[in-house]
Design a protein around this motif. Sequence first.
Motif, mmCIF file in Angstrom:
data_model
loop_
_atom_site.group_PDB
_atom_site.id
_atom_site.type_symbol
_atom_site.label_atom_id
_atom_site.label_comp_id
_atom_site.label_asym_id
_atom_site.label_seq_id
_atom_site.Cartn_x
_atom_site.Cartn_y
_atom_site.Cartn_z
ATOM 1 N N UNK A 1 0.801 -1.214 0.000
ATOM 2 C CA UNK A 1 0.000 0.000 0.000
ATOM 3 C C UNK A 1 0.832 1.262 0.000
ATOM 4 N N UNK A 2 1.944 1.268 0.736
ATOM 5 C CA UNK A 2 2.710 2.504 0.942
ATOM 6 C C UNK A 2 3.452 2.932 -0.308
ATOM 7 N N UNK B 1 -4.938 12.660 3.992
ATOM 8 C CA UNK B 1 -6.094 11.977 4.573
ATOM 9 C C UNK B 1 -5.983 10.459 4.358
ATOM 10 N N UNK B 2 -5.416 10.086 3.229
ATOM 11 C CA UNK B 2 -5.267 8.649 2.933
ATOM 12 C C UNK B 2 -4.106 8.035 3.676
ATOM 13 N N UNK B 3 -3.428 8.823 4.478
ATOM 14 C CA UNK B 3 -2.365 8.261 5.294
ATOM 15 C C UNK B 3 -0.999 8.291 4.627
ATOM 16 N N UNK C 1 8.283 2.407 5.014
ATOM 17 C CA UNK C 1 8.009 1.435 6.080
ATOM 18 C C UNK C 1 8.776 0.142 5.828
ATOM 19 N N UNK D 1 -1.014 -3.217 3.582
ATOM 20 C CA UNK D 1 -0.437 -2.035 4.219
ATOM 21 C C UNK D 1 0.342 -2.459 5.446
ATOM 22 N N UNK E 1 1.745 0.217 7.277
ATOM 23 C CA UNK E 1 1.582 1.333 8.200
ATOM 24 C C UNK E 1 0.124 1.457 8.598
ATOM 25 N N UNK F 1 -2.255 3.270 8.048
ATOM 26 C CA UNK F 1 -3.173 4.060 7.235
ATOM 27 C C UNK F 1 -4.586 3.479 7.257
ATOM 28 N N UNK F 2 -4.646 2.189 7.068
ATOM 29 C CA UNK F 2 -5.976 1.582 6.951
ATOM 30 C C UNK F 2 -6.772 1.711 8.238
ATOM 31 N N UNK G 1 -7.775 5.985 7.887
ATOM 32 C CA UNK G 1 -8.612 6.473 6.802
ATOM 33 C C UNK G 1 -9.734 5.495 6.446
ATOM 34 N N UNK G 2 -9.353 4.288 6.184
ATOM 35 C CA UNK G 2 -10.333 3.353 5.632
ATOM 36 C C UNK G 2 -10.785 2.328 6.628
#
Lengths: 289, 500, 438
Positions: free
Chosen positions: B209-210, B317-319, B470, C218, C220, C222-223, C226-227
Amino acid sequence: MATGKEIHSTGTRCIPQRVVAASLMTLFMAFANCSNAFGQDSEALYREKCSGCHSIGGGDLVGPDLARTATWPDSELQESIKRMEANTGPLTDAEVNGLKAYLKNAKPKADSAAKSPSGTSSPVSSPGGKDASTTSPATDAISLTAAAGETSAEPASAESGRKLFWGDEAFKNGGLSCIACHSVDGNGGNMAPDLTGISQKMAAPALVSACEHTPYKVMKTAYKSHTILHQEALDLQAYLSSLKEPHSQPKKPQVALIGCGFAGVVFAIIAFGYRGRNKSARSKLQRRD
Amino acid sequence: MDIRAQVSMVFHLDKCIGCHTCSVACKNVWTDRPGAEYMWWNNVETKPGTGFPTLWEDQNHYKGGWKLSGNNGSRKLELRSQNKLDSFVKLFYNPNQPGLEDYYEPWTYKYADLFDSELGTDQPTAIPVSQITGEPVDIEAGPNWDDDLSGSPIYAENDFNLEGLSEEEREQLFEIERVSMMYLPRICNHCANPSCVASCPSGALYKRGEDGIVLINQDVCRGWRACISACPYKKIYYNWKTGKSEKCILCYPKLETGQIPNCFQSCVGRIRYLGVLLYDADRVAEAMKVPDQSLVESQRSVICDPFDENIVALAKKSGISDEFIKAAQLSPVYKYVMKWKIALPLHVEYRTMPMLFYVPPLLPVMGKMDNGIYDNPVDQFFTSLDKSRLPIKYLARLFSAGNEEIIESVMKKLMAVRYYKRSLDMSDLDIVMVSRMMREGSTTPQEAEEIYRLTALPTIDERFVIPEIQREEAIESSCNPELCKGSCGLGINQAPGRGL
Amino acid sequence: MIDSLLFIALPYLAIFVGVFGSIYRMRTAPMTYSSLSSQFLESKGLMWGSLPWHIGITVILLAHVIAFLAPGFWQSLVSHQTVLAAVESIGLGLSILCLLGLIILGLRRLTSAKLQAVTSVMDLVVILLLLLQVGLGMAIAVHCKWGSAWCSGTTTPYLWSLVTFQPDVTHISDLPLLVKAHIVGAWLFIFVIPFSRLVHMFAVPVEYLFRPPQNVVWTNPRKFNADNQHFVKEEARRHFLRAFAGIAFGGFLLSVGTFRNVFSFFFGPRLGRKEETELMELRLSRLESTVGQRKLELERQASNYILVGKLAELSPENGKYFIDFKMQPAIAFKGKDELPLLISAKCTHLGCTVGNKVDQQGRILCPCHVSYFDIVSGEPNAEAPAKAPLPHLGWVIMDERGKVLARRDASGKTSGDVQPELRVTARVYISKDQEGKA
């Protein structure tokens, strides 16, 4: 009719008639073979208990021919009969003695199997049940005990016997249909013997008893919790007795042939489905000059 | 809008000299193991040529990538290699999987024979032996068997991209003394819409994802091999020893420690650029459903402007971390792909949205021979594009799904930059003509200067803008990578082993 | 002995090793879970071997599993002659596919040098074991025809007896050697699973049918910011779907048998008129007997004495059944002293009614589990499952006018005597006060 006879024979019709009868019923349900043979005819006992697997002078069936036992020493015979309790249920000493005497005196040719009256039962819808019950009181006793709930038996029908045998109709208690292991006229399973001529080898009552009690190798456990009802046994007997000459049964399915054909078809499908599979990409390269 | 970051790449093909240093750097670190000998996570192909594995671009053969199905109203992307049901039959036998014969049988030489041979009259030789069986082999193919157009009548002539070319154009391409070629270094594209991930029955393949790196979890992979045929770039390799698939990992253990991936660092021509792109993950699948001709534009429309405040806010916002946003703003990739629009994805018609971009080579176009002198008649400067030795059509099949206009505009811009710089340095060109060329190439002196600087004089920090990433694994707990060399190729300390 | 070793010890060992070994291997070395495909090295032989083999074995195993899980359904399916023949033919065809596939797979392993580089000893063991197993299966199909029919009365109950931890070898101990060898082969097969490439059968990627095409991971948080909600919902949905599918499938398999009963209740063959009449009569008679029994009970509770019978009727060998105040059966004999001997007929083992005929040793038999009770002492024989003696009952003898001539209480104390001339007419009763005392 049979019920009345049975109750009289135990001679206990007294104050609490019904209760006693009911408790007796459970008694017999639990152990069909135990108490009725006191003073009964040993021949009847032999037919009920032994003739399912043995013959006297009729050759080996499931168990060996018993003609030769006539010459056995008394103690050995006693022991052998006692050993069979595993299949027949407990035998009283009197019963054992009776059987001993019967075996000693039985004339090989007089074996009931050979002159069984089952021939008199006509192929279809013979009154086989009546036939059996009139000839052998012992069978009557069985009929009562095994079919405790059924007060009277319908006349045996070879047709419904055929259905049961071939699995077109299921046994009430859910046992396997005969055709799974047995065959008639060469059609059917081949794990167990062909039953086409079985009525020549076994007397009708023995056949009924054999169907009901299934004292044979694999059947013993297979039908332990799926007992064949008396009526069903009578039907089966009628059917088996009707199998004298080759019977017109459905054509023997060519299992092996169809199997090979099926395998061939699958191979063909694979070959066809993957005809466009990748072969070496390098073989596609064409030289251009 | 689901903004995601992707570490993506630009390869400037004009600068590639085809030295294979990148391949060797990669091989020495990652695929120098039993079972992986034949793998070239990074390889360099000569174009025209059939590539590695042979004819990998022929998707009628290998059935890689996505295909568009359905009509206008409801277009759908489907894997070309399988659907969900027949993938189960393909577990047993995959009809489209390339075999060893499509790559090559890895070999080594019996060097010991040079020393151990008995005394005789003949010079001892080191015969080639297979690295699989250990038996002598006849070498019939190798990872760059058609390098520098060797065997061109068989290999170059069968280049899949030549199919649309007329006989005349073919002759033009292969005419003796005018024959032309280019190099195409390839690694995994780390696609934004990867077909390999979609095809994996076990779910072992995933996209991080990152940073968007596509990886195979070796513990989850069950060797069903669907990814091998599904990847249209054939950048997933089956390890015949461990029974699992492997692929380029973009040296994530190096990236995570702020280092540059091997193939990038070792590049002699300094053709490689690495940087972050922001894109809208929600629109990826939709964007790949347009007709071939518009695919390049469609892909560009998914990539977001990292200077746009809205985008930055959404990204946060999406990190996405501030480091990533900053790296995206400094990204050389963003400049090549979005700002100058001169870097194009390879074979975008596979619809996987590759995130590795190529600046098409200009040199062969420039090299027009006239009276024995390589020259370009100044008065008809852009007409040479039509007669270029590498036909525009050919390049279009490689980089723009057949859209020749896009290639032409890229070429014009590249030429304009070149003429502009020449006019400054040599002063032998008519200024009016140069400014006309600049207009036609839709560039400005300022932009031309920037392009020139980033192409010719970039520092290492300009070429590689790597944010903090990461960690995938706790690398610290592993032992010294040098100690594991040759046994464990995946950045983890546990050597990959074959099952019972 | 050998039977219990092969058909009780071996299966439990094999299942234990097979299940826990596979789990252990999955936990400790997931990297080694792979199909270990060799298509990359050799593909033509693989196509002709692997496809027929896997197609054949998948369907055959499925049929085995269905026959085991839903024996009722299976039996009703194959009880039809045509279906049976079709099942057997297809089964044989599939086993031919398996056999040919295996042979091709084996040959290709033996002939290709490249494949030998990736062939372990275990691979050969597995191929041999499977060859043997398929060969035995085919031999059964030919020599013990219609196994799909007889299995539901033999091997299926055996397997269920294993599952329910009441192993019963008798179901299969008399089956032909071929069948027994096939069963042993199956256990060996399960045993070697965790030590071989066979683990790949647990890797069948069913979840592929349900998962979205792309797979993003992911590391980190994030999930979680945000999601978070979407993600959790999606995961939950997927878990739910998976669990639901699993439960539904299991439920389906388990309910097939039940459903068949429900189905046959509504659509099965109807009872004939005669059968129905019989059934109703039976029910009626049962009801009547219940009513009668209740009446009798009340009547008994009310009266002080219950008639057992005439003293003259009692015999020393052939006991007479009667029911005592507790509504339990008892037997009356004539003792050696010409006085009645009343003994409970409720076996002290499990409560069956004890027989009424006395054998030469003066014992009566409980037929259920063969306990002999001495009628004088009430003691069971030494080997009998019943350990406690049958209790004696007290009695009262009265003449026709109701005059008590003699009595005996439950402990055996007798008082009074019956004159020989009165013996013909005297009647034996049990009395309530005695009962109470006892």
